[in-house]
Motif scaffolding. Sequence first.
Motif, mmCIF file in Angstrom:
data_model
loop_
_atom_site.group_PDB
_atom_site.id
_atom_site.type_symbol
_atom_site.label_atom_id
_atom_site.label_comp_id
_atom_site.label_asym_id
_atom_site.label_seq_id
_atom_site.Cartn_x
_atom_site.Cartn_y
_atom_site.Cartn_z
ATOM 1 N N MET A 1 0.825 -1.206 0.000
ATOM 2 C CA MET A 1 0.000 0.000 0.000
ATOM 3 C C MET A 1 0.863 1.261 0.000
ATOM 4 O O MET A 1 0.523 2.260 -0.619
ATOM 5 N N THR B 1 2.373 4.797 1.403
ATOM 6 C CA THR B 1 1.635 5.916 1.983
ATOM 7 C C THR B 1 1.018 6.745 0.867
ATOM 8 O O THR B 1 1.516 6.734 -0.270
ATOM 9 N N TYR C 1 -4.364 6.291 -3.888
ATOM 10 C CA TYR C 1 -4.170 5.453 -2.694
ATOM 11 C C TYR C 1 -5.413 4.608 -2.438
ATOM 12 O O TYR C 1 -5.323 3.392 -2.210
ATOM 13 N N CYS C 2 -6.579 5.243 -2.505
ATOM 14 C CA CYS C 2 -7.831 4.497 -2.318
ATOM 15 C C CYS C 2 -8.041 3.490 -3.446
ATOM 16 O O CYS C 2 -8.538 2.378 -3.214
ATOM 17 N N PHE D 1 -6.081 0.441 -2.774
ATOM 18 C CA PHE D 1 -6.727 -0.368 -1.746
ATOM 19 C C PHE D 1 -7.783 -1.279 -2.362
ATOM 20 O O PHE D 1 -7.830 -2.480 -2.079
ATOM 21 N N THR E 1 -4.882 1.458 6.994
ATOM 22 C CA THR E 1 -5.164 2.191 5.759
ATOM 23 C C THR E 1 -5.885 3.495 6.065
ATOM 24 O O THR E 1 -5.530 4.558 5.530
ATOM 25 N N ASP F 1 -3.458 5.991 7.875
ATOM 26 C CA ASP F 1 -2.487 6.598 6.959
ATOM 27 C C ASP F 1 -3.164 7.631 6.061
ATOM 28 O O ASP F 1 -2.595 8.692 5.764
#
Length: 207
Positions: free
Chosen positions: A70, A72, A87-88, A91, A129, A132
């Motif tokens: 993942m 940051t 980032y999402c 995920f 998650t 962060d």
Amino acid sequence: MARRGQELREHILDTAKLAFLEDGFERTSMDAIAARAETSKRSLYAHFPTKDALFLAVVERIRVLFGARMRTPAEYSAQPSEAVVRYCGRFVQLLRWSSVARMLRLGIAEADRLPDLAAGLHDVLFGITARDLAAHLVTALGLAPDKAEVVADELIGLVIHPTLPRLLFGLEPLVEEMPEETRLATDVDLDRIRRLLHIVMPPSPAA
């Protein structure tokens, strides 16, 4: 050459993770794990005295590996909002990976018998998650910490729906190979995440 020390421990953990995912916690014996890892039961028990202890160690190993995959939010883009989006998206991409989705199913299946371990697995995948992401919202987008926590939780909840329920109930096929980040824009609807971010972000003072 026989594995020893830390190398053997990590090999056992990787082997046990696969065994738990394939056969479930209850149906996986320590004897079977020792045989699959090609080590003696004595060596296995020297590292992990019980199956519960082994499962807990597997969760901790997942924590390290999942965190590395993942990374940051700031590492995804120099533009703070786009970093959140990507980032999402990463995920969601990793949730579709069979290794992650099956571990989620396993954690749910063992929640009654091993609540602490199930909670730890939830924290590995969702808690860290969200924390962060909230930290990035504070440092890069200037949100107050309490507001950032709310926005992070809301955004993640919106982003993973309806994908996560469909994965858990077997309504969506799992990805057998680890998804490559280079395919992020192909695998995930990033425009949808941008719209969701616009919805959950509070208006700026100048707006």
